[in-house]
Scaffold this motif. Structure first.
Motif, PDB file in Angstrom:
ATOM      1  N   ILE A 178       0.860  -1.185   0.000  1.00  0.00           N
ATOM      2  CA  ILE A 178       0.000   0.000   0.000  1.00  0.00           C
ATOM      3  C   ILE A 178       0.890   1.227   0.000  1.00  0.00           C
ATOM      4  O   ILE A 178       1.714   1.384   0.884  1.00  0.00           O
ATOM      5  N   GLU A 179       0.713   2.068  -0.973  1.00  0.00           N
ATOM      6  CA  GLU A 179       1.539   3.260  -0.968  1.00  0.00           C
ATOM      7  C   GLU A 179       0.711   4.512  -0.929  1.00  0.00           C
ATOM      8  O   GLU A 179       1.090   5.548  -1.424  1.00  0.00           O
ATOM      9  N   ASN A 180      -0.453   4.386  -0.368  1.00  0.00           N
ATOM     10  CA  ASN A 180      -1.290   5.564  -0.339  1.00  0.00           C
ATOM     11  C   ASN A 180      -2.286   5.449   0.792  1.00  0.00           C
ATOM     12  O   ASN A 180      -2.594   4.369   1.273  1.00  0.00           O
ATOM     13  N   HIS A 217      -3.034  -0.288  -5.743  1.00  0.00           N
ATOM     14  CA  HIS A 217      -2.474   0.045  -7.044  1.00  0.00           C
ATOM     15  C   HIS A 217      -1.164   0.798  -6.879  1.00  0.00           C
ATOM     16  O   HIS A 217      -1.021   1.670  -6.041  1.00  0.00           O
ATOM     17  N   ASP A 218      -0.215   0.448  -7.657  1.00  0.00           N
ATOM     18  CA  ASP A 218       1.139   0.963  -7.468  1.00  0.00           C
ATOM     19  C   ASP A 218       1.752   1.203  -8.848  1.00  0.00           C
ATOM     20  O   ASP A 218       1.041   1.464  -9.799  1.00  0.00           O
ATOM     21  N   THR A 219       3.064   1.112  -8.901  1.00  0.00           N
ATOM     22  CA  THR A 219       3.764   1.279 -10.177  1.00  0.00           C
ATOM     23  C   THR A 219       3.233   0.304 -11.217  1.00  0.00           C
ATOM     24  O   THR A 219       2.963  -0.847 -10.895  1.00  0.00           O
ATOM     25  N   ILE A 220       3.150   0.768 -12.467  1.00  0.00           N
ATOM     26  CA  ILE A 220       2.854  -0.219 -13.509  1.00  0.00           C
ATOM     27  C   ILE A 220       4.122  -0.567 -14.267  1.00  0.00           C
ATOM     28  O   ILE A 220       4.842   0.300 -14.749  1.00  0.00           O
ATOM     29  N   GLY A 268      13.498  15.132  -4.577  1.00  0.00           N
ATOM     30  CA  GLY A 268      14.740  14.746  -5.255  1.00  0.00           C
ATOM     31  C   GLY A 268      14.926  13.249  -5.352  1.00  0.00           C
ATOM     32  O   GLY A 268      15.738  12.773  -6.140  1.00  0.00           O
ATOM     33  N   ARG A 269      14.142  12.503  -4.588  1.00  0.00           N
ATOM     34  CA  ARG A 269      14.305  11.043  -4.598  1.00  0.00           C
ATOM     35  C   ARG A 269      13.865  10.449  -5.951  1.00  0.00           C
ATOM     36  O   ARG A 269      12.830  10.789  -6.501  1.00  0.00           O
ATOM     37  N   VAL A 270      14.695   9.579  -6.473  1.00  0.00           N
ATOM     38  CA  VAL A 270      14.362   8.821  -7.678  1.00  0.00           C
ATOM     39  C   VAL A 270      14.400   7.356  -7.292  1.00  0.00           C
ATOM     40  O   VAL A 270      15.297   6.920  -6.563  1.00  0.00           O
ATOM     41  N   GLY A 271      13.438   6.594  -7.758  1.00  0.00           N
ATOM     42  CA  GLY A 271      13.373   5.176  -7.392  1.00  0.00           C
ATOM     43  C   GLY A 271      13.990   4.280  -8.447  1.00  0.00           C
ATOM     44  O   GLY A 271      14.760   4.710  -9.304  1.00  0.00           O
ATOM     45  N   ASP A 272      13.632   3.023  -8.375  1.00  0.00           N
ATOM     46  CA  ASP A 272      14.171   2.012  -9.302  1.00  0.00           C
ATOM     47  C   ASP A 272      13.504   2.066 -10.676  1.00  0.00           C
ATOM     48  O   ASP A 272      14.094   1.654 -11.683  1.00  0.00           O
ATOM     49  N   SER A 273      12.259   2.562 -10.703  1.00  0.00           N
ATOM     50  CA  SER A 273      11.430   2.382 -11.910  1.00  0.00           C
ATOM     51  C   SER A 273      12.028   2.931 -13.201  1.00  0.00           C
ATOM     52  O   SER A 273      11.813   2.335 -14.261  1.00  0.00           O
ATOM     53  N   ALA A 303       9.909  -4.585 -12.055  1.00  0.00           N
ATOM     54  CA  ALA A 303       9.825  -4.633 -10.593  1.00  0.00           C
ATOM     55  C   ALA A 303       8.819  -3.615 -10.084  1.00  0.00           C
ATOM     56  O   ALA A 303       8.584  -2.583 -10.715  1.00  0.00           O
ATOM     57  N   THR A 304       8.254  -3.903  -8.918  1.00  0.00           N
ATOM     58  CA  THR A 304       7.428  -2.929  -8.217  1.00  0.00           C
ATOM     59  C   THR A 304       7.679  -3.075  -6.724  1.00  0.00           C
ATOM     60  O   THR A 304       8.144  -4.116  -6.267  1.00  0.00           O
ATOM     61  N   GLY A 305       7.384  -2.015  -5.983  1.00  0.00           N
ATOM     62  CA  GLY A 305       7.609  -2.048  -4.540  1.00  0.00           C
ATOM     63  C   GLY A 305       8.640  -1.014  -4.123  1.00  0.00           C
ATOM     64  O   GLY A 305       8.886  -0.047  -4.847  1.00  0.00           O
ATOM     65  N   MET A 306       9.236  -1.239  -2.977  1.00  0.00           N
ATOM     66  CA  MET A 306      10.180  -0.275  -2.402  1.00  0.00           C
ATOM     67  C   MET A 306      11.475  -0.284  -3.223  1.00  0.00           C
ATOM     68  O   MET A 306      12.334  -1.155  -3.062  1.00  0.00           O
TER      69      MET A 306
END
Ligand code: SD4
Length: 331
Positions: A180-182, A188-191, A217-222, A240-243
């Motif tokens: 859950i990111e909200n 629903h999260d990254t697609i 400024g944070r950039v994730g893996d996506s 991938a999806t998640g943290m």
């Protein structure tokens, strides 16, 4: 919170699948009929995204066009609050988007920390097709998008602004919740999407507004090739999806594809990449990571850390959701 196995029953697999779910065996770990075209994507919002991709694939369109078209659906939907327009902002109230795309020829394009553009995946595609680079970031990515004719828009909807203000007033800190990111507790999260077209070519796309209320400024893996998405036309692809931090530290999707190159089936390759996280990241239990993978033969699979990750599959005779098997058996 999440429908454990919400099949849209179109095939006999659906009936078999219910029994398999009870037995704890994921269907994608079993031998599959190899069929093209095929499209798979993460989470419940994968279903409508797959439908849009399918419209392209069934007419003989390319996998590259299909994945771009598919992920544009949640990007443009303000009710999907973890992707594109209407996404949850960062801690400062800015919607900043990450996306990337990769095709069977090994071409790749990416944008990170992009503001004001509704469809970052299409900008990523143009980075791939029109520049000598792979990744454009922040202001430069925005300027590139505007040069290419994209419209500057406000991506922060009234609802997301109100929720962000409330979050700020409560002086809450960023925290990642499993699955859950909200604050609305919707699934629903990254697609992330992978497709093979009639020609047997494979492409992938991944797009997100990132972790809600992340540090500015944070950039994730996506948007990172090899982390959020990797495709090797000779082998297959993974998303991938998640943290994202856990995926970045283990270069997750590159690893999945390498495991497949060495002969593993997609589900097993995803499992081994999750096990890599488990062996390297001490507090991994507190986070969710889900991988999905598709090999060149059209076999697919998934695996995640905690129960609760699901993905959507679409072929000529299948439209369904499947729950990924998890490394930890209980939340
Ligand atoms: C990120 N991986 O920004 C993304 C978030 C995500 O499901 O996938 N959510 O870390």
């Amino acid at each position: 919170m999440i429908s454990r196995r919400s099949f849209i029953a179109k095939s006999s697999f659906a009936v078999a699948g219910v029994g398999l779910a009870k037995s704890g065996i994921s269907m994608s770990s079993l031998p599959q009929k190899k069929e093209f075209p095929i499209v798979i994507s993460t989470w419940n919002h994968g279903l409508p995204a797959n439908e849009a991709a399918w419209e392209v694939l069934k007419k003989g369109g390319s996998a590259l066009d299909a994945v771009e078209t598919g992920v544009r659906v949640p990007e443009g939907d303000p009710n999907i609050i973890t992707v594109g327009y209407g996404g949850i902002p960062d801690a400062a109230g800015h919607v900043t988007l990450d996306a990337c795309i990769m095709d069977e020829k090994g071409r790749a394009g990416s944008v990170t920390y992009l503001e004001h553009i509704k469809h970052p995946i299409s900008v990523a595609r143009l980075v791939m097709e029109k520049t000598p680079h792979v990744m454009l970031s922040g202001k430069g990515a925005l300027e590139f998008a505007l040069d290419q004719g994209f419209k500057k828009e406000n991506l922060l909807t009234k609802e997301r602004k109100a929720a962000w203000k409330k979050w700020k007033k409560e002086q809450r800190e960023f925290s990642a919740k499993i699955n859950i990111e909200n604050e609305t507790e919707l699934n629903h999260d990254t697609i992330g999407m992978l497709a093979i077209d009639k020609e047997g070519n494979l492409s992938g796309a991944c797009t997100t507004s990132g972790m809600g209320y992340k540090l500015p400024g944070r950039v994730g893996d996506s948007p990172i090739i090899g982390a959020g998405l990797f495709v090797d036309g000779d082998v297959g692809g993974a998303v991938a999806t998640g943290m994202g931090e856990l995926v970045m530290k283990t270069l997750g999707t590159f690893l999945v594809v390498e495991f497949m190159r060495n002969g593993m089936a997609p589900a097993k390759a995803c499992e081994e990449a999750v096990k890599r996280i488990a062996s390297k990241i001490p507090d991994y239990q507190n986070f969710q990571i889900g991988y999905i993978a598709l090999n060149k033969a059209g076999e697919y699979g998934s695996f995640c850390i905690n129960p609760g990750f699901n993905f959507a599959i679409k072929t000529e005779d299948k439209t369904e959701m499947e729950d990924a098997e998890a490394w930890l058996k209980k939340l």
